[in-house]
Design a protein around this motif. Structure first.
Motif, PDB file in Angstrom:
ATOM      1  N   LYS A 189      95.474  31.946  84.367  1.00 35.62           N
ATOM      2  CA  LYS A 189      94.708  31.073  83.462  1.00 35.62           C
ATOM      3  C   LYS A 189      95.241  29.643  83.517  1.00 35.62           C
ATOM      4  O   LYS A 189      94.483  28.678  83.542  1.00 35.62           O
ATOM      5  CB  LYS A 189      94.815  31.577  82.026  1.00 35.62           C
ATOM      6  N   THR A 201      95.316  35.712  75.421  1.00 38.26           N
ATOM      7  CA  THR A 201      93.878  35.558  75.154  1.00 38.26           C
ATOM      8  C   THR A 201      93.567  34.240  74.438  1.00 38.26           C
ATOM      9  O   THR A 201      92.426  33.812  74.405  1.00 38.26           O
ATOM     10  CB  THR A 201      93.364  36.712  74.274  1.00 38.26           C
ATOM     11  N   GLN A 202      94.577  33.608  73.873  1.00 41.16           N
ATOM     12  CA  GLN A 202      94.333  32.358  73.131  1.00 41.16           C
ATOM     13  C   GLN A 202      94.385  31.111  74.020  1.00 41.16           C
ATOM     14  O   GLN A 202      94.239  29.998  73.527  1.00 41.16           O
ATOM     15  CB  GLN A 202      95.353  32.226  71.996  1.00 41.16           C
ATOM     16  N   SER A 232      93.723  25.576  84.812  1.00 37.58           N
ATOM     17  CA  SER A 232      93.469  24.714  83.656  1.00 37.58           C
ATOM     18  C   SER A 232      94.120  23.351  83.858  1.00 37.58           C
ATOM     19  O   SER A 232      94.920  23.161  84.761  1.00 37.58           O
ATOM     20  CB  SER A 232      94.045  25.353  82.387  1.00 37.58           C
ATOM     21  N   ASP A 236      89.357  37.258  70.419  1.00 34.97           N
ATOM     22  CA  ASP A 236      89.027  36.598  71.683  1.00 34.97           C
ATOM     23  C   ASP A 236      87.972  35.517  71.427  1.00 34.97           C
ATOM     24  O   ASP A 236      87.075  35.709  70.613  1.00 34.97           O
ATOM     25  CB  ASP A 236      88.450  37.617  72.682  1.00 34.97           C
ATOM     26  N   PHE A 237      88.083  34.421  72.096  1.00 41.57           N
ATOM     27  CA  PHE A 237      87.149  33.283  72.047  1.00 41.57           C
ATOM     28  C   PHE A 237      87.256  32.443  70.770  1.00 41.57           C
ATOM     29  O   PHE A 237      86.780  31.321  70.743  1.00 41.57           O
ATOM     30  CB  PHE A 237      85.677  33.706  72.247  1.00 41.57           C
ATOM     31  N   THR A 274      87.120  23.490  70.565  1.00 38.75           N
ATOM     32  CA  THR A 274      85.938  22.692  70.949  1.00 38.75           C
ATOM     33  C   THR A 274      85.439  21.902  69.742  1.00 38.75           C
ATOM     34  O   THR A 274      85.121  20.713  69.837  1.00 38.75           O
ATOM     35  CB  THR A 274      84.818  23.630  71.468  1.00 38.75           C
ATOM     36  N   THR A 305      89.748  30.919  69.502  1.00 39.21           N
ATOM     37  CA  THR A 305      90.535  29.696  69.732  1.00 39.21           C
ATOM     38  C   THR A 305      89.687  28.655  70.462  1.00 39.21           C
ATOM     39  O   THR A 305      89.666  27.480  70.088  1.00 39.21           O
ATOM     40  CB  THR A 305      91.803  30.029  70.550  1.00 39.21           C
ATOM     41  N   GLU A 306      88.983  29.108  71.481  1.00 38.59           N
ATOM     42  CA  GLU A 306      88.182  28.155  72.258  1.00 38.59           C
ATOM     43  C   GLU A 306      87.078  27.525  71.405  1.00 38.59           C
ATOM     44  O   GLU A 306      86.845  26.315  71.459  1.00 38.59           O
ATOM     45  CB  GLU A 306      87.572  28.865  73.472  1.00 38.59           C
ATOM     46  N   THR A 348      93.082  28.339  76.191  1.00 45.04           N
ATOM     47  CA  THR A 348      91.796  27.713  76.507  1.00 45.04           C
ATOM     48  C   THR A 348      92.020  26.323  77.078  1.00 45.04           C
ATOM     49  O   THR A 348      92.855  25.561  76.583  1.00 45.04           O
ATOM     50  CB  THR A 348      90.878  27.614  75.267  1.00 45.04           C
ATOM     51  N   ASN A 349      91.230  26.024  78.074  1.00 48.31           N
ATOM     52  CA  ASN A 349      91.318  24.739  78.758  1.00 48.31           C
ATOM     53  C   ASN A 349      90.758  23.596  77.908  1.00 48.31           C
ATOM     54  O   ASN A 349      90.876  22.428  78.274  1.00 48.31           O
ATOM     55  CB  ASN A 349      90.540  24.859  80.083  1.00 48.31           C
ATOM     56  N   LYS A 350      90.164  23.926  76.778  1.00 48.93           N
ATOM     57  CA  LYS A 350      89.608  22.872  75.914  1.00 48.93           C
ATOM     58  C   LYS A 350      90.724  22.102  75.200  1.00 48.93           C
ATOM     59  O   LYS A 350      90.506  21.007  74.693  1.00 48.93           O
ATOM     60  CB  LYS A 350      88.692  23.473  74.843  1.00 48.93           C
TER      61      LYS A 350
END
Ligand code: 1GP
Length: 249
Positions: free
Chosen positions: A116, A83-84, A120, A57-58, A65, A60-61, A86-88
């Motif tokens: 999610k 879980t992967q 996004s 978790d996290f 980034t 990928t974000e 991410t809006n980034k």
């Protein structure tokens, strides 16, 4: 607003070949991002795909980034799990494992992803994902519990890709699996390409310029390379000549 898919269609129309560098957050050291993207930016890569079968978790974000600090290429999620997301990133391949029959990977995960995605700005690109036997058991197989399609069942592969298009998928991803012993055959790529009229992504086991050229020549619009770049960053240099060839008819 993102135009990833429209840009892919434009490239296909102009017969420009695209190259996605696949980065697995589970294997990639975030500290290496600057150095790695020095090579990516000097290469013929056109897209960055980020994803893996088992990612913390996290992770990928954090990675996306960091990538965004060093690259202007579109970053497209290639997620192994919800879980992967991410809006980034800029977009997401909304993958359905249509070579398998596990409802979780045909619709279950997609339902879980909706909240999610709604919150996004990701460009969502419905993608029919076909796992083809690649000479070793892949992480996708382990995680999904799905067997790949056999290489000799060519008609089933072709019909599966066609069914994906008929279901409204916008891309077909023909996958031999990360680290496959050999890329998919030209014959298979050619026949799938002939059967569909949406862009074709081909990945798995591409480790040389010769293999990349063969994949393009057979009809892949986007080639995906992960392992070869992970193992040897000089490979970016070797591929430079492919740019000239980027317009294989
Ligand atoms: C895997 O198709 C990609 O999903 C890339 O495969 O790691 O073998 O390049 P490789």
């Amino acid at each position: 607003m993102n135009n990833i898919y429209q840009d892919i269609l434009k490239s296909v129309l102009e017969q420009k070949k695209l190259l996605a560098v696949l980065i697995d957050p589970d294997k990639f050291l975030v500290e290496n991002t600057a150095a790695f993207f020095g090579k990516v930016n000097a290469s013929v890569a056109t897209h960055i795909f980020v994803g893996g079968s088992t990612v913390d978790d996290f992770a990928t974000e954090i990675l996306v980034t960091e990538i965004k600090k060093y690259s202007h290429l579109p970053v497209v999620l290639f997620p192994g799990d919800v879980t992967q997301i991410t809006n980034k990133a800029d977009g997401i391949l909304f993958l359905s494992l249509i070579s398998g029959r596990n409802p979780e990977y045909l619709i279950g995960k997609h339902v879980q992803a909706v909240s999610k995605l709604k919150n996004s700005n990701l460009e969502v690109i419905p993608t029919g994902y076909l796992l083809i036997e690649g000479g070793k058991i892949t992480a996708v197989e382990k995680v999904t519990g799905e067997k790949p399609l056999a290489r000799e069942n060519l008609q089933e592969v072709i019909d599966t890709a066609s069914a994906g298009q008929l279901l409204g998928m916008k891309l077909i991803y023909l996958e031999a699996g990360s680290g496959a012993k050999a890329p998919l055959t030209q014959d298979m790529i050619l026949k799938v390409k002939q059967a569909i009229n949406i862009p074709l992504i081909v990945g798995g086991g591409i480790r040389s310029k010769k293999q990349l050229d063969a994949v393009y020549e057979a009809g892949a619009d986007i080639a995906v390379i992960g392992t070869a770049f992970e193992e040897n960053e000089l490979f970016f240099e070797e591929l430079k000549a492919t740019l000239a060839l980027g317009n294989l008819a």
